[in-house]
Design an enzyme around this catalytic site. Structure first.
Site, PDB file in Angstrom:
ATOM      1  N   TYR A  20       0.836  -1.203   0.000  1.00  0.00           N
ATOM      2  CA  TYR A  20       0.000   0.000   0.000  1.00  0.00           C
ATOM      3  C   TYR A  20       0.876   1.262   0.000  1.00  0.00           C
ATOM      4  O   TYR A  20       0.659   2.184  -0.785  1.00  0.00           O
ATOM      5  CB  TYR A  20      -0.945  -0.023   1.206  1.00  0.00           C
ATOM      6  N   GLU A  42     -11.583   5.502   4.465  1.00  0.00           N
ATOM      7  CA  GLU A  42     -11.121   6.395   5.541  1.00  0.00           C
ATOM      8  C   GLU A  42     -12.229   6.639   6.562  1.00  0.00           C
ATOM      9  O   GLU A  42     -11.964   6.682   7.767  1.00  0.00           O
ATOM     10  CB  GLU A  42     -10.606   7.721   4.976  1.00  0.00           C
ATOM     11  N   TRP A  50      -5.515   1.584  10.370  1.00  0.00           N
ATOM     12  CA  TRP A  50      -5.636   1.541   8.912  1.00  0.00           C
ATOM     13  C   TRP A  50      -5.421   0.125   8.384  1.00  0.00           C
ATOM     14  O   TRP A  50      -6.065  -0.291   7.426  1.00  0.00           O
ATOM     15  CB  TRP A  50      -4.666   2.537   8.276  1.00  0.00           C
TER      16      TRP A  50
END
Length: 188
Positions: A20, A42, A50
């Site tokens: 990522y 988000e 995350w």
């Protein structure tokens, strides 16, 4: 002598995080479909790590019609209720409902500004992304005046689960703010 690849320290050693970081984080996204995907992810991340959301990304894609805002905006109460039992996502009813609410607000922004990307850039000096020059992760803020302004405006427009810290993370992820540390191999 083996050379070491320098990355921003937040991605650690998890292969998913590294991929990522190397392939997505901090790269400018102007495609509204991708921006909606990041908005969904988000917003879901609020209060969570995350990596938890990254691990559920495919589940979110399946649950929310491939992140097609034009489909998500039409989700019914029954469809949202079914998602509350879908293990592929965070099963928080408020966040699920917020995704549909945010889809409506997202489309309204697109109509007003021509694209969500143009809307975001309207908050930036000279309508251009910001490239910071942090030497360490500790220097990067959790929010800024820009993320405060965007978050406040989005709240007025009806967006949910998008406070200033989530907004700043969104701006970092989508490259409107480049916070790769100066030694990071992904640095522009």
């Amino acid at each position: 002598m083996e050379s070491t690849i320098v990355r921003c320290g937040w991605c650690g050693t998890d292969p998913l995080y590294i991929k990522y970081h190397d392939e997505e984080w901090g790269k400018l996204v102007t495609d509204d479909d991708v921006l909606f995907e990041f908005l969904v992810l988000e917003s879901a991340q609020a209060g969570l790590s995350w990596i938890t959301i990254l691990r559920k990304r495919e589940g979110y894609k399946k649950a929310f019609a491939g992140f097609d805002v034009r489909k998500v905006v039409n989700f019914t109460d029954e469809e949202m209720e079914k998602l509350a039992s879908f293990e592929g996502i965070i099963r928080n009813r408020l966040k699920i409902k917020a995704t549909v609410t945010n889809a409506r607000a997202f489309i309204d922004v697109q109509k007003e500004f021509g694209s969500f990307s143009k809307y975001l850039l309207s908050f930036f000096p000279d309508h251009k992304p910001i490239v910071n020059k942090w030497k360490t992760l500790a220097e990067a803020p959790a929010s800024t005046d820009i993320s405060d302004a965007i978050s406040k405006d989005m709240k007025k427009r009806g967006f949910k689960f998008f406070g200033t810290t989530i907004c700043y993370a969104f701006l970092q992820a989508t490259g409107y703010v480049d916070d790769h540390i100066v030694d990071c191999h992904c640095r522009k």
